[in-house]
Design a protein around this motif. Structure first.
Motif, PDB file in Angstrom:
ATOM      1  N   ALA A  75       0.763  -1.132  -0.016  1.00 10.41           N
ATOM      2  CA  ALA A  75       0.028   0.094  -0.044  1.00 10.41           C
ATOM      3  C   ALA A  75       0.815   1.178   0.010  1.00 10.41           C
ATOM      4  CB  ALA A  75      -0.800  -0.177   1.358  1.00 10.41           C
ATOM      5  N   LEU A  76       0.540   2.325  -0.764  1.00 10.29           N
ATOM      6  CA  LEU A  76       1.193   3.615  -0.798  1.00 10.29           C
ATOM      7  C   LEU A  76       0.294   4.497  -0.184  1.00 10.29           C
ATOM      8  CD1 LEU A  76       3.196   5.685  -2.157  1.00 10.29           C
ATOM      9  CD2 LEU A  76       1.895   5.722  -3.965  1.00 10.29           C
ATOM     10  N   ILE A  77       0.812   4.986   0.998  1.00 12.46           N
ATOM     11  CA  ILE A  77      -0.060   5.987   1.630  1.00 12.46           C
ATOM     12  C   ILE A  77       0.621   7.402   1.654  1.00 12.46           C
ATOM     13  CG2 ILE A  77      -1.158   6.305   3.984  1.00 12.46           C
ATOM     14  CD1 ILE A  77      -1.266   3.666   4.551  1.00 12.46           C
ATOM     15  N   SER A  78      -0.026   8.286   1.360  1.00 16.19           N
ATOM     16  CA  SER A  78       0.553   9.708   1.481  1.00 16.19           C
ATOM     17  C   SER A  78      -0.402  10.779   1.515  1.00 16.19           C
ATOM     18  CB  SER A  78       1.227  10.172   0.208  1.00 16.19           C
ATOM     19  OG  SER A  78       1.769  11.384   0.051  1.00 16.19           O
ATOM     20  N   VAL A  79      -0.758  11.369   2.848  1.00 15.13           N
ATOM     21  CA  VAL A  79      -2.034  12.047   2.841  1.00 15.13           C
ATOM     22  C   VAL A  79      -1.650  13.335   3.662  1.00 15.13           C
ATOM     23  CG1 VAL A  79      -3.668  10.261   3.021  1.00 15.13           C
ATOM     24  CG2 VAL A  79      -2.276  10.901   5.360  1.00 15.13           C
ATOM     25  N   PHE A  80      -2.158  14.365   3.528  1.00 21.51           N
ATOM     26  CA  PHE A  80      -2.104  15.683   4.002  1.00 21.51           C
ATOM     27  C   PHE A  80      -2.811  15.567   5.214  1.00 21.51           C
ATOM     28  CE2 PHE A  80      -3.493  20.018   4.795  1.00 21.51           C
ATOM     29  CZ  PHE A  80      -2.383  20.757   4.606  1.00 21.51           C
ATOM     30  N   ILE A  93      -1.415  -3.471   8.128  1.00 21.48           N
ATOM     31  CA  ILE A  93       0.000  -4.104   8.428  1.00 21.48           C
ATOM     32  C   ILE A  93      -0.500  -5.375   9.256  1.00 21.48           C
ATOM     33  CG2 ILE A  93       1.808  -4.188  10.069  1.00 21.48           C
ATOM     34  CD1 ILE A  93       2.267  -1.295   9.319  1.00 21.48           C
ATOM     35  N   GLU A  94      -1.524  -5.522   9.953  1.00 16.21           N
ATOM     36  CA  GLU A  94      -2.171  -6.703  10.636  1.00 16.21           C
ATOM     37  C   GLU A  94      -2.587  -7.880   9.754  1.00 16.21           C
ATOM     38  OE1 GLU A  94      -5.117  -5.089  13.301  1.00 16.21           O
ATOM     39  OE2 GLU A  94      -3.424  -4.385  14.695  1.00 16.21           O
ATOM     40  N   LEU A  95      -2.937  -7.300   8.499  1.00 19.24           N
ATOM     41  CA  LEU A  95      -3.500  -8.121   7.335  1.00 19.24           C
ATOM     42  C   LEU A  95      -2.201  -8.492   6.609  1.00 19.24           C
ATOM     43  CD1 LEU A  95      -6.402  -6.308   6.419  1.00 19.24           C
ATOM     44  CD2 LEU A  95      -6.725  -8.455   7.539  1.00 19.24           C
ATOM     45  N   ASN A  96      -0.921  -8.292   6.844  1.00 15.78           N
ATOM     46  CA  ASN A  96       0.275  -9.012   6.113  1.00 15.78           C
ATOM     47  C   ASN A  96       0.554  -7.859   4.932  1.00 15.78           C
ATOM     48  OD1 ASN A  96       1.153 -10.572   7.864  1.00 15.78           O
ATOM     49  ND2 ASN A  96       0.409 -12.409   6.966  1.00 15.78           N
ATOM     50  N   TRP A  97       0.148  -6.494   4.920  1.00 13.35           N
ATOM     51  CA  TRP A  97       0.479  -5.543   3.805  1.00 13.35           C
ATOM     52  C   TRP A  97       1.833  -4.785   4.185  1.00 13.35           C
ATOM     53  CZ3 TRP A  97      -2.755  -3.469  -0.386  1.00 13.35           C
ATOM     54  CH2 TRP A  97      -3.794  -4.392  -0.619  1.00 13.35           C
ATOM     55  N   ARG A  98       2.500  -4.651   3.347  1.00 15.82           N
ATOM     56  CA  ARG A  98       3.645  -3.732   3.660  1.00 15.82           C
ATOM     57  C   ARG A  98       3.256  -2.178   3.165  1.00 15.82           C
ATOM     58  NH1 ARG A  98       8.714  -4.533  -0.492  1.00 15.82           N
ATOM     59  NH2 ARG A  98       7.025  -4.462  -1.824  1.00 15.82           N
ATOM     60  N   ILE A  99       3.750  -1.073   3.794  1.00 10.07           N
ATOM     61  CA  ILE A  99       3.423   0.339   3.485  1.00 10.07           C
ATOM     62  C   ILE A  99       4.525   0.963   3.132  1.00 10.07           C
ATOM     63  CG2 ILE A  99       2.663   2.497   4.720  1.00 10.07           C
ATOM     64  CD1 ILE A  99       0.712  -0.119   4.980  1.00 10.07           C
ATOM     65  N   ILE A 100       4.315   1.629   1.935  1.00  7.12           N
ATOM     66  CA  ILE A 100       5.186   2.664   1.392  1.00  7.12           C
ATOM     67  C   ILE A 100       4.898   4.106   1.748  1.00  7.12           C
ATOM     68  CG2 ILE A 100       6.320   3.710  -0.810  1.00  7.12           C
ATOM     69  CD1 ILE A 100       6.019   0.754  -1.941  1.00  7.12           C
ATOM     70  N   SER A 101       5.549   4.987   2.001  1.00  4.83           N
ATOM     71  CA  SER A 101       5.179   6.159   2.273  1.00  4.83           C
ATOM     72  C   SER A 101       6.409   7.222   2.196  1.00  4.83           C
ATOM     73  CB  SER A 101       4.485   6.470   3.749  1.00  4.83           C
ATOM     74  OG  SER A 101       3.973   7.750   4.079  1.00  4.83           O
ATOM     75  N   SER A 102       5.923   8.517   2.432  1.00  4.65           N
ATOM     76  CA  SER A 102       6.984   9.660   2.400  1.00  4.65           C
ATOM     77  C   SER A 102       6.810  10.789   3.164  1.00  4.65           C
ATOM     78  CB  SER A 102       7.103   9.929   0.973  1.00  4.65           C
ATOM     79  OG  SER A 102       6.121  10.862   0.346  1.00  4.65           O
ATOM     80  N   GLY A 103       7.577  11.592   3.443  1.00  2.00           N
ATOM     81  CA  GLY A 103       7.542  12.980   4.100  1.00  2.00           C
ATOM     82  C   GLY A 103       6.897  12.846   5.494  1.00  2.00           C
ATOM     83  N   GLY A 104       5.612  13.545   5.562  1.00  2.00           N
ATOM     84  CA  GLY A 104       5.072  13.862   7.094  1.00  2.00           C
ATOM     85  C   GLY A 104       4.325  12.434   7.350  1.00  2.00           C
ATOM     86  N   THR A 105       3.703  11.831   6.256  1.00  2.00           N
ATOM     87  CA  THR A 105       3.006  10.651   6.614  1.00  2.00           C
ATOM     88  C   THR A 105       3.808   9.552   6.720  1.00  2.00           C
ATOM     89  OG1 THR A 105       1.400  11.345   4.550  1.00  2.00           O
ATOM     90  CG2 THR A 105       1.393   9.041   5.400  1.00  2.00           C
ATOM     91  N   ARG A 107       6.484   9.914   8.602  1.00  2.00           N
ATOM     92  CA  ARG A 107       7.038  10.339   9.992  1.00  2.00           C
ATOM     93  C   ARG A 107       5.953  10.132  10.730  1.00  2.00           C
ATOM     94  NH1 ARG A 107       8.903  14.879   8.711  1.00  2.00           N
ATOM     95  NH2 ARG A 107       6.935  16.019   9.066  1.00  2.00           N
ATOM     96  N   THR A 108       4.683  10.248  10.589  1.00  2.00           N
ATOM     97  CA  THR A 108       3.503   9.869  11.490  1.00  2.00           C
ATOM     98  C   THR A 108       3.247   8.559  11.883  1.00  2.00           C
ATOM     99  OG1 THR A 108       2.359  12.067  10.846  1.00  2.00           O
ATOM    100  CG2 THR A 108       1.168  10.147  11.705  1.00  2.00           C
ATOM    101  N   LEU A 109       3.547   7.551  10.713  1.00  2.00           N
ATOM    102  CA  LEU A 109       3.229   6.256  10.938  1.00  2.00           C
ATOM    103  C   LEU A 109       4.733   5.819  11.700  1.00  2.00           C
ATOM    104  CD1 LEU A 109       2.164   5.133   7.374  1.00  2.00           C
ATOM    105  CD2 LEU A 109       0.694   5.584   9.402  1.00  2.00           C
ATOM    106  N   GLU A 111       6.240   7.129  14.112  1.00  2.00           N
ATOM    107  CA  GLU A 111       6.077   7.622  15.493  1.00  2.00           C
ATOM    108  C   GLU A 111       5.140   6.808  16.131  1.00  2.00           C
ATOM    109  OE1 GLU A 111       5.097  11.963  15.104  1.00  2.00           O
ATOM    110  OE2 GLU A 111       7.228  12.163  14.697  1.00  2.00           O
ATOM    111  N   ALA A 112       4.249   6.100  15.287  1.00  2.00           N
ATOM    112  CA  ALA A 112       3.085   5.387  15.811  1.00  2.00           C
ATOM    113  C   ALA A 112       3.839   3.936  15.905  1.00  2.00           C
ATOM    114  CB  ALA A 112       2.050   5.331  15.019  1.00  2.00           C
ATOM    115  N   GLY A 113       5.110   3.802  15.582  1.00  2.00           N
ATOM    116  CA  GLY A 113       5.629   2.374  15.733  1.00  2.00           C
ATOM    117  C   GLY A 113       5.378   1.539  14.550  1.00  2.00           C
ATOM    118  N   LEU A 114       5.059   1.914  13.662  1.00  2.00           N
ATOM    119  CA  LEU A 114       4.636   1.270  12.470  1.00  2.00           C
ATOM    120  C   LEU A 114       5.991   0.946  11.451  1.00  2.00           C
ATOM    121  CD1 LEU A 114       0.957   2.177  11.623  1.00  2.00           C
ATOM    122  CD2 LEU A 114       1.797   0.496  13.134  1.00  2.00           C
ATOM    123  N   PRO A 115       6.081  -0.156  10.818  1.00  2.00           N
ATOM    124  CA  PRO A 115       7.102  -0.198   9.865  1.00  2.00           C
ATOM    125  C   PRO A 115       6.581   0.357   8.659  1.00  2.00           C
ATOM    126  CG  PRO A 115       6.055  -2.287  10.011  1.00  2.00           C
ATOM    127  CD  PRO A 115       5.390  -1.535  11.377  1.00  2.00           C
TER     128      PRO A 115
END
Length: 268
Positions: A75-80, A93-105, A107-109, A111-115
């Motif tokens: 999943a690509l996640i990038s939100v204002f 992530i609990e459903l075994n997905w990998r997360i791609i992101s950038s910038g503030g998004t 950082r937010t993830l 800080e919440a302890g998410l890979p």
């Protein structure tokens, strides 16, 4: 895979199940047996910069991507607007997905302890031009636009197949409504990367989410085994195209001083 410091263990954020992270040294050695990736060594002069077997970040990610062969949904996640994005990503992530992101998004993830895998780790390119160009790279758009019969080429390039795109845009309408708005301020608030990713995802018939209200239905649909996949994705794609069209129309209305208020028909 995220390099922390040379004297500390690596963080395995791109593992097959996305759960191995912050390993102790012994755990890292065990994880390396499970995930036989190239040995990480620090780049000379910058111990925080990842480097594997003498190659840069982008090429290293290509090695990892080829090894996993795109089998893990991404999943690509990038939100204002960050509201609700952490529980959404956590459920994926609990459903075994990998997360791609950038910038503030990203950082937010984190800080919440998410890979999270940063876009820069995939492309090997840092954000440039005051963060104006981040996701406008073939590594991302190739992953959104590739068709099923292009998977082999995508793997050869080392680009990730991106299954889901959750993106929103800079709040252009709020910027236009501001009585202090100027042409420069509106141009600055006009999102380019977001709408471009959304349109790539819509054309590639990925799961595309622009409206936050669609996140829960999408998660429930994934949990239920993704029934009527083509119909479900088509509906999301149509909504996404409509949102992008409305966003562009807002800019057109402002820059034309209201002259353009709908479709523009060019003479044949």
């Amino acid at each position: 895979i995220y390099w922390k410091r040379p004297e500390y263990p690596v963080r395995l954020a791109a593992g097959m199940n996305g759960r191995i992270m912050n390993c102790a040294p012994g755990g890292a050695r065990l994880a390396n047996k499970v995930f036989p990736v190239p040995r990480l060594i620090p780049r000379r002069g910058n111990p925080r910069e990842p480097l594997a077997a003498g190659i840069g970040r982008g090429k290293f990610y290509m090695k990892v991507q080829k090894m996993y062969n795109g089998k893990m949904p991404t999943a690509l996640i990038s939100v204002f607007n960050k509201e609700g994005i952490v529980p959404f990503a956590r459920t994926l992530i609990e459903l075994n997905w990998r997360i791609i992101s950038s910038g503030g998004t990203a950082r937010t993830l984190r800080e919440a302890g998410l890979p999270v895998t940063d876009v820069a780790e995939i492309s090997g390119l840092r954000a440039v031009l005051g963060h104006r160009v981040v996701t406008l790279v073939p590594h991302i758009h190739g992953g959104l636009l590739a068709t099923e019969n292009q998977r082999e080429e995508l793997n050869e390039l080392g680009y990730p197949w991106i299954d889901l795109c959750c993106v929103d845009f800079y709040p252009l309408q709020d910027a236009i409504a501001d009585p202090r708005a100027t042409e420069e301020s509106i141009i600055e608030k006009t999102d380019i990367g977001g709408p471009t990713m959304v349109r790539s995802a819509a054309k590639g018939r990925r799961i595309v989410i622009v409206d936050p209200r669609d996140r829960i239905p999408v998660l429930e649909w994934i949990k239920s085994g993704q029934p009527d996949s083509d119909k479900f994705k088509r509906k999301l794609a149509a909504k996404a195209e409509g949102i992008v069209a409305d966003y562009c129309l807002q800019a057109a209305k402002f820059h034309s001083d209201g002259e353009i208020s709908g479709s523009v028909i060019f003479p044949s």
